[in-house]
Design a protein around this motif. Sequence first.
Motif: not given
Length: 839
Positions: A472-481, A483-485, A490-492
């Motif tokens: 496992a390799l977890a990083s938070t906050p994560a990106l939501s596909r 949201t990206l789509r 809103s991300v930047s």
Amino acid sequence: MFHRRLAGLLVLMGAAAAVLAAQLGRLTVVHGDFHRQRMERRLVTMEWTPTRRGQILDRQGRVLAKDRPSFDITVDYRVISGEWVTTRAASLARRLHRAQWPKLSQEERAELVDQCRAPFAAHIDRMWDLVADTARLNRLDIDARRQRIVDSVERMYEWNRRARIIKGIDDKLALGQEITEDVEDEIARKADVKIAPQTLPHIVLPKVDDAIGFAFQKLLVDQVEIELPTHLFPTGGSLDKPIVEPLLPGLAVANAGDREYPLDTITIDMDLGTLPGPMKRPGQRLRIPVEGVGYHILGRVETNAHEDRYVQRGGQTVQVPSHESRRKTRLELIDARRGVHRDEAFAERVLAPPDAGLPESMRDLGRYHYNDDSGFNGIEESQEESLRGRRGATVIHLETGHRSTIAPVQGQDVQLTIDIALQARIQAAMSPEFGLAVAQEWHGRENPTVPVGTHLNGAAVVLDVDSGEVLALASTPALSRSTLRHNPESVSRDPLNREVDLPWLNRAIARPYPPGSIVKALILNGAVKLGRLNLADHIDCTGHLFPNEPNLFRCWIYKDPRFRTTHTARLGHALSGAESLMVSCNIYYFTLGQRLGQQGIMDTYAMFGLGQRWNLGVGIEYEGSIGGPGGRRGLTIQDAIQMGIGQGPVDWTPLHAADAYATLARGGKRIVPRLVKGASPQVNDLDLDPSAVKEALEGLSMSVNDPRGTGHHVDIQTGEGTVRVDHFSDLPGIKVWGKTGTAEAPRIYQGPDDPLYEQAVEPSVIREAMRDPALAFPSGKRVLRWGDHSWFVVLVGHASDNRPQYAIAVMMEYAGSGGKVSGPIVNQIIRALMTEGYL
């Protein structure tokens, strides 16, 4: 006289022949390959057969990424650009004025064509309305897409036109010709040649679902009569038959594959009865939908906006990839990140067989075409060569009519070492909804930049000790596909995202953190290996390292107002190595840092992996540093002392921490972590002293299992008094070795009002801003974050085996106490390992 005239004529003929010979030589020798390949391409046509991108699987065989059948709605560029209207109007004008057309001037013809444009323009306008309605989109959105296509194609056309002009001038100069206005006009006329994208269909609606695709297919068979206003007809004139056009001119429905991530969102059922102290809710459960599961690992695919093309350079025909606008192809970028070079074997996989009868310039079936998909970030990018496959083709030889078929080669599947179910459970444990990754009142700290209720960012890593595989390799906050789509801006756009949250950054491998006390077990082994410590010799905790400097290099227990004592006083004797780890004595490790000195401390960190990348293939990796990025400044003895407790000019990542502890669990054999199944393990024996490894593991065990250990429990202040919460006593049958760390972190200042700063996401830029804010930002800027990072790193296994099986590292940014914040998250990760059958 006759002979002189004959001789002169022969000279003139010889000169003319010499010019013709020179031109023939230029065409056949200098530019022969180019012209031959052009002619060969004109004699051969190809119909492409699409391939399928390979799947990405987790270690259990679950599908993480796959192609899903869908449709692309394409429209001919001549319709998009308006050329179709002009062509149809010109045809109509000629039909209406057939008799007088040859006698008309260019201006008169143009005027008649303009008069005939309106009916066709109205038809195309109605077409775009119908496209928008069928696709269930706003007409303004459709118009914006059309304009982007036109802008892109016209930029390509202009680039090619200018390139032809430059080449034409170079050719004239090479022949010794003077560049006059007439010559320039001639070169410009010859350069005004259409490029392929001006004659091809372009995707207006990518990846539409079946319902929309089938709706368009039904409309393709419909035709309509174009109504012509009477004023267009000359007196007494008429058409012999009506003008009938397709309802949707130039539109086609093409089969396409959409990249699907079936487990991008997973709902996890969490037990609130396992939460610590005041958060515990026995008998209650919470279902948490986790979005963006493994996004930082997988990455995504993007559609190329340009097509590879062939141009002439230096008399040779060369391929100019669509990514050349970025100076390197996508694969070259991947290779640069991985430090490898593409070999001939890969080239052969994307080339058509030699017996396919294709010109050399057309053999490359792996070239990127307009609107091809390619990996962007993560495994999708690093494994592009394996995943992409090779398209097939039907080859038609125009001179013979012979047809041959080249079968497509499907992309290879790529299996990861990640367990996506475990990954999802860890992301759920670190989600704000569960509460452990939220600043709580019982954390017992006052930090105005992280008030109660603030979401805490962090990372977690799980390694298999025996194999070195990343589970496992977890990083938070994560990106939501999602949201990206649907809302990528809103991300930047969010200032906090740009300055603090950085959701696009994989904190587990790409952001630098001071390690703090979790390195003490490593320093112990380094000191023994380098001959700076005899385990039989114990060290007194004196409260402060230098007798006459009570305010410098102090032990945490000496400066904490709750204790104001020393570990020697509390234990009643000088400390052994194991006891020093149990109580996390700073004086013990200040002393080892002093004994090791600058070179010894650097060697110790380096042997455990600091300064090295892993080449996991999931994105940017921060290799760790000593003395600042690139070791830009030399160390002092004071630095070496501080680095003995993981402070000072040293930083690394959570994966470094898990990697180092897994190395200890193997008795000093380092296996470089890897994330793709089938990759050969890289093993390096550090030749550690077995007694030192045993002493360190004993100390790590005492730290979390002995009530005197700093990792055994935390005391939580509640309205009803002090509540003691043990970290791991509620995990029956499980043995834990571990160490907490509370590392003083650099401050994050508000960035300058510079739009370029918003794009500064490379680790080197972030690192520089964090390392020395006074240099990176102007004075007077607001402090966004300050305080301590929270660490907890453990080894865990079955109690009956008494052997570590997994290494876990958790780091929470600006969260304070390692025990209070990261400890409960480690507890949840161990529970996740139990739930998924690993323990």
